[in-house]
Write a protein that holds these residues in place. Structure first.
Motif, short mmCIF file in Angstrom:
data_model
loop_
_atom_site.label_atom_id
_atom_site.label_comp_id
_atom_site.label_asym_id
_atom_site.label_seq_id
_atom_site.Cartn_x
_atom_site.Cartn_y
_atom_site.Cartn_z
N LYS A 157 6.44 -9.62 5.71
CA LYS A 157 5.04 -9.74 6.12
C LYS A 157 4.89 -9.71 7.63
O LYS A 157 3.84 -10.01 8.17
CB LYS A 157 4.44 -11.04 5.56
CG LYS A 157 4.30 -11.03 4.04
CD LYS A 157 3.59 -12.28 3.56
CE LYS A 157 3.44 -12.25 2.04
NZ LYS A 157 2.73 -13.45 1.53
N ASP A 202 5.31 0.36 -2.85
CA ASP A 202 4.70 -0.15 -1.62
C ASP A 202 4.24 1.01 -0.71
O ASP A 202 4.99 1.50 0.12
CB ASP A 202 5.68 -1.05 -0.87
CG ASP A 202 4.95 -1.96 0.12
OD1 ASP A 202 3.80 -1.63 0.48
OD2 ASP A 202 5.52 -2.99 0.53
N ARG A 204 1.48 0.65 1.26
CA ARG A 204 0.46 0.02 2.12
C ARG A 204 0.29 0.71 3.47
O ARG A 204 -0.79 0.67 4.06
CB ARG A 204 0.82 -1.44 2.37
CG ARG A 204 0.65 -2.35 1.18
CD ARG A 204 1.11 -3.75 1.51
NE ARG A 204 2.55 -3.80 1.71
CZ ARG A 204 3.15 -4.68 2.52
NH1 ARG A 204 2.44 -5.54 3.22
NH2 ARG A 204 4.47 -4.69 2.63
N ASN A 289 -3.11 -3.25 1.86
CA ASN A 289 -2.40 -4.39 2.46
C ASN A 289 -3.15 -5.69 2.20
O ASN A 289 -2.53 -6.74 2.04
CB ASN A 289 -2.24 -4.18 3.96
CG ASN A 289 -1.38 -5.26 4.60
OD1 ASN A 289 -0.22 -5.42 4.25
ND2 ASN A 289 -1.96 -6.03 5.52
N TYR A 292 -2.03 -7.08 -1.04
CA TYR A 292 -0.69 -7.64 -0.94
C TYR A 292 -0.71 -9.02 -0.29
O TYR A 292 0.00 -9.93 -0.73
CB TYR A 292 0.19 -6.69 -0.12
CG TYR A 292 1.64 -7.08 -0.04
CD1 TYR A 292 2.56 -6.66 -1.00
CD2 TYR A 292 2.11 -7.87 1.01
CE1 TYR A 292 3.90 -7.01 -0.92
CE2 TYR A 292 3.45 -8.23 1.10
CZ TYR A 292 4.35 -7.80 0.13
OH TYR A 292 5.66 -8.16 0.22
N ARG A 298 1.96 -11.05 -6.87
CA ARG A 298 2.00 -9.59 -6.75
C ARG A 298 1.69 -8.95 -8.12
O ARG A 298 2.50 -8.25 -8.71
CB ARG A 298 3.34 -9.13 -6.20
CG ARG A 298 3.66 -9.76 -4.85
CD ARG A 298 4.75 -9.07 -4.09
NE ARG A 298 6.02 -9.03 -4.79
CZ ARG A 298 7.13 -8.46 -4.29
NH1 ARG A 298 7.10 -7.92 -3.09
NH2 ARG A 298 8.25 -8.46 -4.98
#
Length: 408
Positions: A157, A202, A204, A289, A292, A298
């Motif tokens: 993150k 993923d 993002r 994002n 997330y 998730r």
């Protein structure tokens, strides 16, 4: 001569005026149609179609900025390597750091794409037990985190410096050296792989891909970038019942440590996703994002069909070997044979296969004894949420086992 000059002047004037009119007509026509195209790629509030439905994605598969976009390298500006046909693994000769001497560089022959908490680490470790398969120097001997995170300067993150393509190659330099030095024995038949499960889902950082600039949904994603550079990649995907996967993921990442908290957080997560889907497309919600970071778990990773659709839009079905975690656990020897065959590797003896299958499981999430299974009502909620995505996946793959009707 005057009448002739006057006639010539009039003709010249008419030609000039006609040219101006044509230019203005074309200018406004193109501007109108360009705006119409731009308007069409902005999804309606309930729009569920891929942006690729509105324009040809191939039109965007070109280099935009060889320097970078906000520090992120434009992959489509990277020249595709000239692969050596004598090697099974995609390798080529590149100028080395010492006096320009040539050295062998390699990309992975295969990817174990995912999915998180479905046994991808254990699967990758067993694949690399085949004498023709080499690990990489990434995390756990398999994860490079490049295509999903490091290419864009993302880390978990947090934020790090974006990594270029040449940095990705370092993860395979040790394997490349082994392949090169063993060329006259069996080196030409050796392969290596990448086992980063986040690569599957993923996306993002899609807004940092230059070809997506100005779009509200991505036209170009990881599969397109891989297709630009790779020769003929093979993808292995292991999928677990999404409801079971989520609970394991929830505990592993420390979102919570009790079935009570999981019970309370599941409705919140489902409500957040459903509210997003009411005003945005599925791709906008799942590739976000914000999703997330803000969701209490998730949840979106288990929407497998959404991601599978993106990969199958770029690579043929024959490029994928897809299996269920539950099936692999029940009959490892069978599935290892199928995977080795898919990778074009030499078959192993029964003794060799049995030895690999009997290995201790790798990186298994152990639920603490005091942590019980999820409540039945929580399971029912998740099964209902994932039902449509499981149906879509089963239809997409022409395999009803991906409905997970029977729990292991």
């Amino acid at each position: 001569m005057a009448p002739v000059c006057g006639s010539y002047t009039r003709h010249l004037f008419i030609i000039l005026v006609t040219s101006v009119i044509c230019f203005l007509f074309l200018h406004f026509y193109i501007r109108y149609n360009d705006q119409g195209l731009l308007d069409s790629v902005i999804p309606m509030q309930d729009q569920q179609f891929s942006v690729s439905h509105f324009f040809n994605v191939n039109d965007r598969l070109t280099c935009v900025d060889p320097r970078s976009e906000r520090g992120v390298e434009d992959t489509l500006c990277v020249q595709r390597p000239q692969y050596l046909p004598s090697y099974k693994n995609p390798c080529w000769l590149d100028s080395g750091p010492y006096n320009g001497l040539k050295r062998l560089r390699c990309l992975p022959y295969f990817h174990v794409l995912g999915v998180d908490k479905s046994g991808s680490t254990d699967l990758f470790s067993r694949i690399t037990q085949h004498p023709q398969v080499l690990a990489n120097s990434g995390g756990l001997g398999k994860e490079t985190y490049y295509w999903c995170w490091l290419k864009y300067g993302q880390w978990m993150k947090g934020v790090v410096r974006p990594q270029p393509f040449v940095r990705y190659l370092r993860y395979f330099d040790e394997a490349a050296a082994t392949i090169y030095h063993g060329f006259h024995t069996n080196g030409s038949e050796l392969i290596t792989g990448d086992g980063t499960p986040m690569d599957f889902w993923d996306f993002r950082a899609w807004t940092l891909i230059p070809q997506n600039k100005g779009l509200t949904e991505p036209a170009i994603l990881t599969p397109h970038l891989m297709r630009h550079l790779y020769r003929d990649p093979k993808f292995i995907i292991i999928l677990r019942n999404p409801t079971e996967r989520l609970y394991s993921d929830y505990l592993f990442l420390g979102y919570g440590w009790s079935p009570e908290k999981f019970r309370d957080d599941v409705p919140r997560a489902i409500d957040m996703m459903q509210r997003c889907l009411k005003v945005n497309s599925t791709r906008q919600c799942v590739f976000s994002n914000h999703t997330y970071v803000e969701m209490p778990m998730r949840l979106h990773i288990g929407m497998y069909s959404v991601f599978m659709k993106e990969w199958l839009a770029v690579f043929p079905r024959s490029s994928f070997h897809i299996l269920r975690t539950e099936d692999f656990a029940q009959n490892m020897t069978l599935h290892l044979r199928l995977i080795y065959k898919f990778l074009g590797l030499e078959p192993l003896t029964d003794q060799q296969i049995e030895k690999i299958a009997s290995m201790t499981r790798k990186h298994e999430t152990e639920i603490k004894k005091e942590v019980e299974d999820m409540y039945p009502e929580t399971r029912a909620q998740l099964d209902q949420f994932y039902a449509g995505y499981k149906e879509e996946l089963a239809t997409m793959l022409d395999d009803r086992s991906f409905l997970w009707h029977r729990l292991p």
